[in-house]
Enzyme design. Structure first.
Site, PDB file in Angstrom:
ATOM      1  CB  THR A  18      -0.046  -8.586  -1.774  1.00  0.00           C
ATOM      2  OG1 THR A  18       1.315  -8.153  -1.497  1.00  0.00           O
ATOM      3  CG2 THR A  18      -0.530  -9.691  -0.950  1.00  0.00           C
ATOM      4  NE  ARG A  22      -4.670  -3.632  -4.343  1.00  0.00           N
ATOM      5  CZ  ARG A  22      -5.051  -4.205  -3.060  1.00  0.00           C
ATOM      6  NH1 ARG A  22      -4.603  -3.516  -2.280  1.00  0.00           N
ATOM      7  NH2 ARG A  22      -5.778  -5.206  -3.131  1.00  0.00           N
ATOM      8  CB  SER A 112      -8.034  -3.387  -1.002  1.00  0.00           C
ATOM      9  OG  SER A 112      -8.242  -3.917   0.249  1.00  0.00           O
ATOM     10  CG  HIS A 113      -5.922  -1.513   2.484  1.00  0.00           C
ATOM     11  ND1 HIS A 113      -5.832  -2.488   1.768  1.00  0.00           N
ATOM     12  CD2 HIS A 113      -4.931  -0.875   3.038  1.00  0.00           C
ATOM     13  CE1 HIS A 113      -4.585  -2.634   1.740  1.00  0.00           C
ATOM     14  NE2 HIS A 113      -4.008  -1.606   2.178  1.00  0.00           N
ATOM     15  CE  LYS A 125      -8.843  -9.699  -6.003  1.00  0.00           C
ATOM     16  NZ  LYS A 125      -8.526 -10.169  -5.001  1.00  0.00           N
ATOM     17  CG  ASP A 277     -11.253  -3.854   2.831  1.00  0.00           C
ATOM     18  OD1 ASP A 277     -12.097  -4.591   2.606  1.00  0.00           O
ATOM     19  OD2 ASP A 277     -10.251  -4.043   2.317  1.00  0.00           O
ATOM     20  CG  ASP A 279     -11.335  -5.172  -1.339  1.00  0.00           C
ATOM     21  OD1 ASP A 279     -11.301  -4.718  -0.383  1.00  0.00           O
ATOM     22  OD2 ASP A 279     -10.997  -6.174  -2.092  1.00  0.00           O
ATOM     23  CG  ASP A 281     -10.931  -8.107   0.693  1.00  0.00           C
ATOM     24  OD1 ASP A 281     -10.787  -6.954   1.599  1.00  0.00           O
ATOM     25  OD2 ASP A 281     -10.039  -8.395  -0.059  1.00  0.00           O
ATOM     26  NE  ARG A 282      -7.238  -5.428   4.031  1.00  0.00           N
ATOM     27  CZ  ARG A 282      -5.762  -5.014   4.248  1.00  0.00           C
ATOM     28  NH1 ARG A 282      -5.459  -4.406   5.314  1.00  0.00           N
ATOM     29  NH2 ARG A 282      -4.887  -5.359   3.428  1.00  0.00           N
ATOM     30  CB  THR A 344       1.754 -12.030   2.856  1.00  0.00           C
ATOM     31  OG1 THR A 344       2.225 -12.131   4.257  1.00  0.00           O
ATOM     32  CG2 THR A 344       0.629 -10.757   2.743  1.00  0.00           C
ATOM     33  CD  GLU A 364      -0.828  -9.320   9.087  1.00  0.00           C
ATOM     34  OE1 GLU A 364      -1.102  -8.172   9.722  1.00  0.00           O
ATOM     35  OE2 GLU A 364      -0.568  -9.200   7.931  1.00  0.00           O
ATOM     36  CE  LYS A 376      -7.948  -9.459   2.742  1.00  0.00           C
ATOM     37  NZ  LYS A 376      -7.335  -9.422   1.556  1.00  0.00           N
ATOM     38  NE  ARG A 496       1.845  -4.677   4.933  1.00  0.00           N
ATOM     39  CZ  ARG A 496       1.296  -3.459   4.760  1.00  0.00           C
ATOM     40  NH1 ARG A 496       1.184  -2.649   5.754  1.00  0.00           N
ATOM     41  NH2 ARG A 496       0.897  -3.347   3.588  1.00  0.00           N
TER      42      ARG A 496
HETATM   43  C1  VG1 Z   1      -1.515  -6.717   2.376  1.00  0.00           C
HETATM   44  C2  VG1 Z   1      -1.967  -7.551   3.450  1.00  0.00           C
HETATM   45  C3  VG1 Z   1      -2.315  -8.691   2.860  1.00  0.00           C
HETATM   46  C4  VG1 Z   1      -3.381  -8.877   1.981  1.00  0.00           C
HETATM   47  C5  VG1 Z   1      -3.182  -8.044   1.091  1.00  0.00           C
HETATM   48  C6  VG1 Z   1      -4.506  -7.625   0.146  1.00  0.00           C
HETATM   49  O1  VG1 Z   1      -0.685  -7.201   1.553  1.00  0.00           O
HETATM   50  O2  VG1 Z   1      -0.718  -7.363   4.327  1.00  0.00           O
HETATM   51  O3  VG1 Z   1      -2.276  -9.807   4.314  1.00  0.00           O
HETATM   52  O4  VG1 Z   1      -3.714 -10.073   1.491  1.00  0.00           O
HETATM   53  O5  VG1 Z   1      -2.891  -6.612   1.689  1.00  0.00           O
HETATM   54  O6  VG1 Z   1      -5.263  -7.508   1.007  1.00  0.00           O
HETATM   55  P1  VG1 Z   1       0.843  -6.337   1.745  1.00  0.00           P
HETATM   56  O7  VG1 Z   1       1.677  -6.714   0.698  1.00  0.00           O
HETATM   57  O8  VG1 Z   1       0.582  -4.758   1.436  1.00  0.00           O
HETATM   58  O9  VG1 Z   1       1.456  -6.456   3.074  1.00  0.00           O
HETATM   59  V1  VG1 Z   1      -6.525  -6.381   0.369  1.00  0.00           V
HETATM   60  O10 VG1 Z   1      -8.032  -5.987   1.657  1.00  0.00           O
HETATM   61  O11 VG1 Z   1      -5.797  -5.192   0.216  1.00  0.00           O
HETATM   62  O12 VG1 Z   1      -6.973  -6.926  -0.902  1.00  0.00           O
HETATM   63 CO    CO Z   2      -9.595  -5.323   0.641  1.00  0.00          CO
END
Ligand code: VG1
Ligand code: CO
Length: 543
Positions: A18, A22, A112-113, A125, A277, A279, A281-282, A344, A364, A376, A496
């Site tokens: 996504t 990772r 990210s998170h 990325k 979060d 990085d 962006d959240r 997504t 979301e 984001k 999910r």
């Molecule tokens: C998750 C979220 C998605 C978001 C992605 C990257 O992906 O659901 O909405 O864009 O993380 O966010 P997934 O495929 O695990 O549902 V971040 O802040 O991890 O760069």
């Molecule tokens: Co993030």
């Protein structure tokens, strides 16, 4: 200093998900693993002679990875690299810098998170010159190249000092260590009414905390909230970026940002709480005893955008990811602007933003943003809310409940079943795919299915198609069940389940969310045979 060509062989599975590639740190630490992926970027993207932005969220392995990338960039003919001091750049700040200095793109190091540390996660990325995550055509090309790669180029050189601002050279390439915060903070100051927010902070009747979760936003939040906006010192909690996020899970939700949530409850509750979060962006937005669902947040920002300096001319349109609630759609309709439903992942918003079709977009998953960058943006969302609070002089709860009175309420929840067996997860989705054609017209509990499909998206700008983007079951009256597998995890699979139910009647707007959605949650569990197929009775995380 000499560029060297090193022989290598492909690794399986270097397919970006996504948001980038990772994997566990240990996977990235294998000889040539990082190098192969980075070389695949250089082999497929025309970056020779151009400027590249490099930075990450400061997690474990960030510094080592950056040193390798710099030496490879030099060997591959990149003319200049802008790197954040200490190797730090939040994802939205990287996007801002890629755009501001008209560079050829950027490499962002982040998972990210996901937790960080020697046994945890790392990620990488590529962002294109527009500042956003590479679209699928690019990530596919990079992935394809990782399958045939047989050499990479690297310069033999000592590690550079990334902790001092200034320029130095690496072979023929210039490395410029830049302040990671300044450009981003300046952009925020252009978009929002800093005077009004300053006034709010010093009114004596407003208390807030921002939880940086020991992740990348600490220095950004201190500079913007405390230094530029005059919030009292200590407003930013957990502000020091740590390689393992203080053993935490830098995910700003009700479960992982628990300490902050507690501060917004009870007799001495804060007026406002926010978190970001790993990085940056959240975002999570909290009021006194009140949690703002990210889907609602997008809708509310869209409805109120004209109250901020950066968006006072109104918005061109809005987009949301498919699982995100339809609350924003109602606002778009009322404003008479276009509304888009995308798969997504932020990469799907890029074309719409570039084409000027949308101004705001969101997911979301605590993601909200606009055309100011192509990612984001956590702190941006926090400042947007602060600007609204300063101008409207209502509490968070008042703003949200008033919004529901005007537009109706989209009750919404997401249930995550983490670390389940990958085969079981695929079997569950395959089973749903088989059921889909027969569902329309059927009654499930008290709900009648209006449509059921595996979401496919045709980009309105370039016509590219993304299919199999998640199971959508829509009911008469607007309720929905969505199910998809995560594309960001590094172990097993995460299912999910997204549940949404629309309630126009204001007298029914104060039910507990899980209660209001209980019948539909049951329908989802039974239809997908979640317990039988995964062995899980209850989800791991409910948001
Ligand atoms: C998750 C979220 C998605 C978001 C992605 C990257 O992906 O659901 O909405 O864009 O993380 O966010 P997934 O495929 O695990 O549902 V971040 O802040 O991890 O760069
Ligand atoms: Co993030």
């Amino acid at each position: 200093m000499q560029a060297r060509q090193v022989g290598t062989t492909p690794f399986e599975g270097q397919k970006p998900g996504t948001s980038g590639l990772r994997k566990k740190v240990k996977v990235f630490q294998q000889p040539n693993y990082l190098e192969n992926f980075v070389q695949a970027i250089f082999d497929t993207q025309a970056l020779a002679g151009r400027t590249l932005v490099v930075g990450g969220d400061g997690r474990y392995y960030n510094r080592e990875a950056i040193q390798t990338i710099l030496r490879m960039a030099a060997a591959n003919g990149v003319s200049k690299v802008l790197v954040g001091r200490g190797g730090i750049l939040s994802t939205p700040a990287a996007s801002c810098i890629i755009r501001k200095y008209k560079t050829g793109g950027g490499i962002i190091l982040s998972a990210s998170h996901n937790p960080g540390g020697p046994d945890e996660d790392f990620g990488i990325k590529f962002n294109i010159d527009a500042g956003g995550p590479a679209p699928e055509s690019v990530t596919n090309a990079i992935y394809e190249r990782t399958g045939t790669i047989d050499r990479y180029l690297i310069l033999d050189a000592d590690p550079l000092d990334l902790d001092a601002l200034g320029e130095c050279s690496l072979g023929d390439m210039t490395v410029s260590v830049i302040d990671p915060v300044a450009d981003y903070a300046d952009l925020m100051q252009e978009l929002f009414d800093f005077d009004a927010i300053h006034h709010l902070f010093n009114s004596g009747s407003f208390q807030m905390r921002f939880d940086a979760m020991h992740a990348v936003t600490g220095p950004y939040a201190v500079e913007i909230l405390e230094n530029r906006l005059g919030a009292e010192p200590g407003t930013v909690m957990n502000g020091e970026p740590l390689e393992d996020f203080g053993h935490g899970h830098p995910d700003p939700n009700l479960v992982h940002a628990h300490d902050l949530v507690e501060l917004t409850r009870g007799a001495h509750a804060l007026d406002f709480g926010a978190a970001s979060d790993g990085d940056g962006d959240r975002n999570m937005i909290l009021g006194k005893d009140f949690f703002v669902t990210p889907s609602d947040s997008l809708a509310i920002l869209a409805a109120n955008a004209h109250l901020t300096p950066g968006y006072k001319a109104g918005i061109a349109g809005v987009a949301r990811s498919m699982p995100t609630s339809q609350a924003a759609d109602r606002v778009a309709e009322a404003l008479g602007v276009e509304c888009f439903e995308t798969p997504t992942g932020w990469k799907f918003f890029g074309n719409l933003l570039d084409a000027g079709r949308i101004t705001l977009c969101g997911e979301e998953s605590f993601g909200t943003g606009s055309d100011h960058v192509r990612e984001k943006d956590g702190l941006w969302a926090v400042l947007f809310w602060l600007n609204l609070l300063a101008v409207r002089r209502h509490s968070v709860a008042e703003i949200v409940t008033e919004h529901w009175r005007g537009f109706g309420r989209n009750y919404y929840t997401r249930h995550d079943y983490e670390g389940i067996d990958s085969k079981a997860a695929e079997g569950l989705v395959d089973h749903l795919r088989i059921l889909l054609p027969d569902l329309p017209g059927k009654r499930l509990g008290a709900f009648t299915v209006a449509y059921a499909d595996d979401f496919s998206y045709t980009d309105p700008v370039d016509g590219s198609v993304a299919s199999n983007q998640g199971i959508r079951i829509g009911f008469e009256g607007g309720s929905r069940i969505v199910m998809r597998l995560s594309g960001t995890g590094t172990q097993g699979a995460t299912l999910r389940v997204y549940i949404e139910q629309y309630e126009p009647d204001a007298d029914k707007h104060d039910q507990p969310v899980q209660e209001a959605l209980a019948p539909l949650i049951l329908v989802a569990r039974e239809l997908a045979q979640i317990e039988a197929r995964t062995g899980r009775r209850e989800p791991d995380v409910i948001t």
